[in-house]
Motif scaffolding. Structure first.
Motif, short mmCIF file in Angstrom:
data_model
loop_
_atom_site.label_atom_id
_atom_site.label_comp_id
_atom_site.label_asym_id
_atom_site.label_seq_id
_atom_site.Cartn_x
_atom_site.Cartn_y
_atom_site.Cartn_z
N LEU A 4 0.84 -1.19 0.00
CA LEU A 4 0.00 0.00 0.00
C LEU A 4 0.87 1.24 0.00
O LEU A 4 1.70 1.43 0.89
N ALA A 5 0.70 2.10 -1.01
CA ALA A 5 1.38 3.39 -1.06
C ALA A 5 0.41 4.46 -0.60
O ALA A 5 -0.66 4.63 -1.17
N LEU A 6 0.80 5.19 0.46
CA LEU A 6 -0.04 6.23 1.03
C LEU A 6 0.58 7.60 0.79
O LEU A 6 1.74 7.82 1.16
N GLY A 7 -0.18 8.52 0.23
CA GLY A 7 0.31 9.88 0.06
C GLY A 7 0.46 10.58 1.40
O GLY A 7 -0.44 10.51 2.26
N GLY A 8 1.57 11.25 1.61
CA GLY A 8 1.83 11.90 2.88
C GLY A 8 0.86 13.00 3.21
O GLY A 8 0.46 13.19 4.37
N SER A 9 0.42 13.76 2.21
CA SER A 9 -0.49 14.88 2.46
C SER A 9 -1.85 14.39 2.94
O SER A 9 -2.52 15.05 3.75
N MET A 10 -2.28 13.23 2.46
CA MET A 10 -3.58 12.71 2.88
C MET A 10 -3.57 12.37 4.36
O MET A 10 -4.54 12.61 5.07
N VAL A 11 -2.47 11.83 4.82
CA VAL A 11 -2.40 11.36 6.21
C VAL A 11 -2.01 12.48 7.16
O VAL A 11 -2.58 12.63 8.24
N PHE A 12 -1.04 13.31 6.74
CA PHE A 12 -0.45 14.27 7.66
C PHE A 12 -0.63 15.74 7.25
O PHE A 12 -0.11 16.62 7.92
N LEU A 132 -1.47 -1.25 -4.18
CA LEU A 132 -2.54 -0.28 -3.98
C LEU A 132 -1.91 1.10 -3.81
O LEU A 132 -1.08 1.30 -2.91
N ILE A 133 -2.30 2.05 -4.66
CA ILE A 133 -1.74 3.39 -4.61
C ILE A 133 -2.85 4.37 -4.24
O ILE A 133 -3.75 4.65 -5.03
N ALA A 134 -2.79 4.87 -3.01
CA ALA A 134 -3.78 5.82 -2.51
C ALA A 134 -3.34 7.24 -2.84
O ALA A 134 -2.24 7.65 -2.47
N THR A 135 -4.18 7.99 -3.54
CA THR A 135 -3.82 9.32 -4.01
C THR A 135 -4.87 10.33 -3.57
O THR A 135 -5.82 10.00 -2.86
N ILE A 192 2.44 -6.37 -12.06
CA ILE A 192 1.69 -6.56 -10.84
C ILE A 192 0.36 -5.81 -10.93
O ILE A 192 0.34 -4.61 -11.23
N PRO A 193 -0.77 -6.48 -10.70
CA PRO A 193 -2.06 -5.78 -10.71
C PRO A 193 -2.05 -4.62 -9.72
O PRO A 193 -1.60 -4.77 -8.58
N THR A 194 -2.55 -3.48 -10.15
CA THR A 194 -2.46 -2.25 -9.37
C THR A 194 -3.81 -1.54 -9.34
O THR A 194 -4.55 -1.57 -10.32
N VAL A 195 -4.10 -0.92 -8.20
CA VAL A 195 -5.31 -0.11 -8.07
C VAL A 195 -4.89 1.29 -7.63
O VAL A 195 -4.14 1.44 -6.65
N ILE A 196 -5.35 2.31 -8.34
CA ILE A 196 -5.07 3.70 -7.99
C ILE A 196 -6.39 4.34 -7.59
O ILE A 196 -7.33 4.37 -8.38
N PHE A 197 -6.47 4.85 -6.37
CA PHE A 197 -7.76 5.27 -5.82
C PHE A 197 -7.59 6.46 -4.87
O PHE A 197 -6.49 6.76 -4.42
N GLU A 198 -8.72 7.12 -4.57
CA GLU A 198 -8.69 8.22 -3.62
C GLU A 198 -8.49 7.67 -2.22
O GLU A 198 -9.29 6.87 -1.72
N GLY A 199 -7.43 8.12 -1.56
CA GLY A 199 -6.99 7.47 -0.34
C GLY A 199 -7.56 7.97 0.95
O GLY A 199 -6.81 8.29 1.89
#
Length: 219
Positions: A4-12, A132-135, A192-199
């Motif tokens: 899981l890739a989490l964008g830093g701005s979304m979390v912090f 999983l790439i959360a954007t 690798i199967p990938t999903v890009i979604f609003e995180g």
């Protein structure tokens, strides 16, 4: 195994501890093996902008960003259960830690690699079943939907189509495109199967459960 890739701005982005807790709880409810890679977000971009203004080169700007991502990883780690008690610094250590723990967290690794690329490389190294790439947007669009009201959202893309769409984006340190070019090429290479979604925290939980969400990159 998922990455899981989490964008830093979304979390912090707003320094809201309750929001960080919601992400941690969403991750804690996932019962499988999971590697989380967290970005630097707005905090890193602000520091990078200042450093550029002072004359820093791109490699040094990348180094600044990496430090911020690892701080973000340390904070998120504070709320995780069943997770390795240290932030992994490279792919080998992440793989070793996952032998003993269900989850591992890491930030950036090398100058020139965004955390999207780090996550894609980690997924390849771990032979993950899914990336999983959360954007900050709800999928991949034909152009930036924040600037173009006529941008088209894609339900599904091939890796080759993804590379073509993001190829025009800025890849300097601190870039904020939905997914960067290097990550896209690694996804293309690894298949690798990938999903890009609003995180949002809720969407992170949905994505981890395997629900249909965002844009699917299907090899």
């Amino acid at each position: 195994m998922k990455v899981l890739a989490l964008g830093g701005s979304m979390v912090f982005g707003d320094f809201d501890g309750d929001r960080v807790r919601r992400y941690a709880e969403a991750i804690n409810r996932f019962s499988g093996k999971l590697a989380v890679v967290i970005g630097g977000g707005r905090i890193a971009r602000n520091f990078i902008g200042i450093a550029r203004g002072l004359g820093a080169d791109e490699v040094w700007c990348d180094e600044i960003g990496i430090v911020v991502t690892r701080i973000n990883a340390m904070v998120l780690l504070s709320g995780l259960k069943g997770c390795a008690p240290v932030v992994a610094k490279d792919f080998s250590s992440a793989k070793l830690l996952l032998a003993d723990y269900d989850k591992v967290v890491m930030g950036g690794t090398f100058p020139g690699h965004t955390t999207d690329a780090t996550a894609a490389l980690l997924a390849e190294a771990l032979k993950a079943e899914q990336l999983l790439i959360a954007t900050s947007v709800d999928g991949v669009y034909s152009s930036d939907p924040r600037r173009d009201s006529e941008a088209t959202r894609f339900e599904e893309l091939t890796p080759e189509e993804l590379v073509e769409i993001v190829a025009r984006n800025d890849v300097r340190a601190g870039s904020s495109s939905v997914v960067d070019l290097l990550a896209s090429k690694i996804i293309q290479r690894s298949r690798i199967p990938t999903v890009i979604f609003e995180g949002t925290p809720e969407n992170v939980e949905r994505a981890l459960k395997g629900e249909k969400i965002g844009t699917i990159i299907r090899p």
